[in-house]
Design a protein around this motif. Structure first.
Motif, PDB file in Angstrom:
ATOM      1  N   THR A 197      46.385  41.471  44.938  1.00 18.29           N
ATOM      2  CA  THR A 197      44.873  41.917  45.081  1.00 18.29           C
ATOM      3  C   THR A 197      44.454  42.740  44.372  1.00 18.29           C
ATOM      4  N   LYS A 243      48.224  34.411  37.061  1.00 15.31           N
ATOM      5  CA  LYS A 243      48.867  35.213  38.189  1.00 15.31           C
ATOM      6  C   LYS A 243      48.272  34.970  39.368  1.00 15.31           C
ATOM      7  N   GLN A 297      45.607  35.789  40.883  1.00 16.34           N
ATOM      8  CA  GLN A 297      45.531  37.246  41.478  1.00 16.34           C
ATOM      9  C   GLN A 297      43.865  37.198  42.306  1.00 16.34           C
ATOM     10  N   THR A 339      45.314  44.352  35.789  1.00 18.61           N
ATOM     11  CA  THR A 339      45.868  43.063  36.224  1.00 18.61           C
ATOM     12  C   THR A 339      47.391  42.869  35.803  1.00 18.61           C
ATOM     13  N   THR A 396      49.290  44.807  38.691  1.00 18.06           N
ATOM     14  CA  THR A 396      49.321  43.894  39.962  1.00 18.06           C
ATOM     15  C   THR A 396      49.934  42.749  39.765  1.00 18.06           C
TER      16      THR A 396
END
Length: 338
Positions: free
Chosen positions: A251, A272, A274, A243, A246
């Motif tokens: 994604t 975030k 995501q 995480t 990214t």
């Protein structure tokens, strides 16, 4: 016929077994190559929940039609969509038979193809395109796994991509992302021989023993992070880091399938915003696409194959794969060499 048979945890034997009975709609295949998959390794160690000894392993195979069938003729080179779906559950009824509630697989739920011959339903066979080598054709099944994963990730050309794990699946993921127009592909592992191979494919290889994938990605993206990340290692330390690597709104695609629950930083997923998506195998259409695409990337698929082992000498193949000194990426068993 000769076959690799899983007999008990941490043991396979090359045995003489009877040929199976030919069923209506099936065709006899002379197996040329069969790849060794992560699921085969899990079975070998006695950790697969469904596989029961004695079992002929193998679902990533290239065969040659031995006797004319209804759709295929003797001499045709074919690969098989190896999933076994029930056809009745909700996923099957709604177009998702590849995640059937009782999904099975050749080489796990029925006898596999690390053997001289196999009998396979003609409806699941695909003819290998002209110009695709035998070695490359034997890698079509794992290629289909990546076709699905990239579809799930919503990857776009010029995205920055990160791949954690440079095993066969991670390596093919990175290779495909390069072919599909990624601006940069970062890949991490602790096996330097595998990372050397990744560099040959044009990836930015990061040795996790001495370098930080997060630092490498952030440095190349003005601190933002990767647009898409593919987790192909199944290691808890990697899952905890993904995480952070990214970007906001990026994604994360979970390609590896851990055998036990792992910790994940869900706070980052929230803060975030995501997208976290799973992927399992592939649809039949995606398998067909992989067959077609193999003609485009034949040479790179060949390079994925690091070792070819004769069937007669393959009882120790799992020990070889586990030994980093061999630097294996993709191992094929030559089922014609008995």
């Amino acid at each position: 016929m000769k076959a690799m048979v899983y007999t008990e945890p941490n043991k396979v034997e090359i045995r003489d077994i009877p040929e199976p009975t030919l069923k209506e709609g099936s065709v006899k295949l002379k197996i040329k190559y069969c790849g060794v998959c992560g699921s085969d390794i899990s079975i070998f160690h006695g950790k697969h929940p469904r596989a029961k000894a004695p079992l002929v392993l193998g679902h990533e195979f290239l065969g040659e039609v031995a006797v004319d069938g209804k759709k295929f003729k003797k001499g045709d080179r074919v690969v098989a969509y190896p999933l076994l779906s029930c056809g009745d559950c909700l996923p099957c009824r709604t177009g998702s038979a590849h995640v059937c509630n009782t999904l099975g697989l050749i080489g796990i739920d029925v006898q596999g193809a690390i053997s001289e011959y196999a009998y396979v339903d003609e409806d699941v066979l695909f003819r290998v395109p002209e110009g695709v080598s035998d070695k490359a054709a034997a890698v079509i099944e794992p290629l289909a796994v990546i076709v699905r994963a990239i579809h799930q990730s919503n990857f776009k050309a010029l995205d920055t991509a990160a791949v954690i794990g440079a095993g066969p699946i991670g390596m093919i993921t990175g290779m495909m992302l390069k072919h599909m127009g990624a601006s940069k592909v970062f890949i991490s592992d602790i096996d330097e021989k595998r990372l050397e191979k990744a560099r040959e494919f044009g990836m930015v290889a990061v040795n996790a023993k001495s370098e930080s994938l997060n630092d490498a990605v952030k440095s190349a993206t003005e601190g933002e992070g990767a647009d898409v990340l593919f987790e192909c290692s199944g290691a808890e330390v990697s899952v905890m880091q993904m995480t952070d690597i990214t970007k906001v709104g990026g994604t994360i695609c979970l390609v590896s399938i851990p055998k036990t629950p792992l910790k994940i930083n869900l706070r980052d997923i929230n803060f975030k915003e995501q997208h976290l998506v799973g992927t399992r195998v592939y649809t039949k259409e995606e398998f067909r696409q992989a067959v077609e695409y193999s003609a485009v990337i034949n040479e790179d698929l060949e390079k994925i194959v690091s070792h070819i082992i004769p069937l007669k000498d393959s009882e120790n193949v799992f020990d070889m794969i586990a030994n980093p000194e061999f630097g294996t990426v993709k191992v094929l068993v030559d089922c014609t060499d008995v």
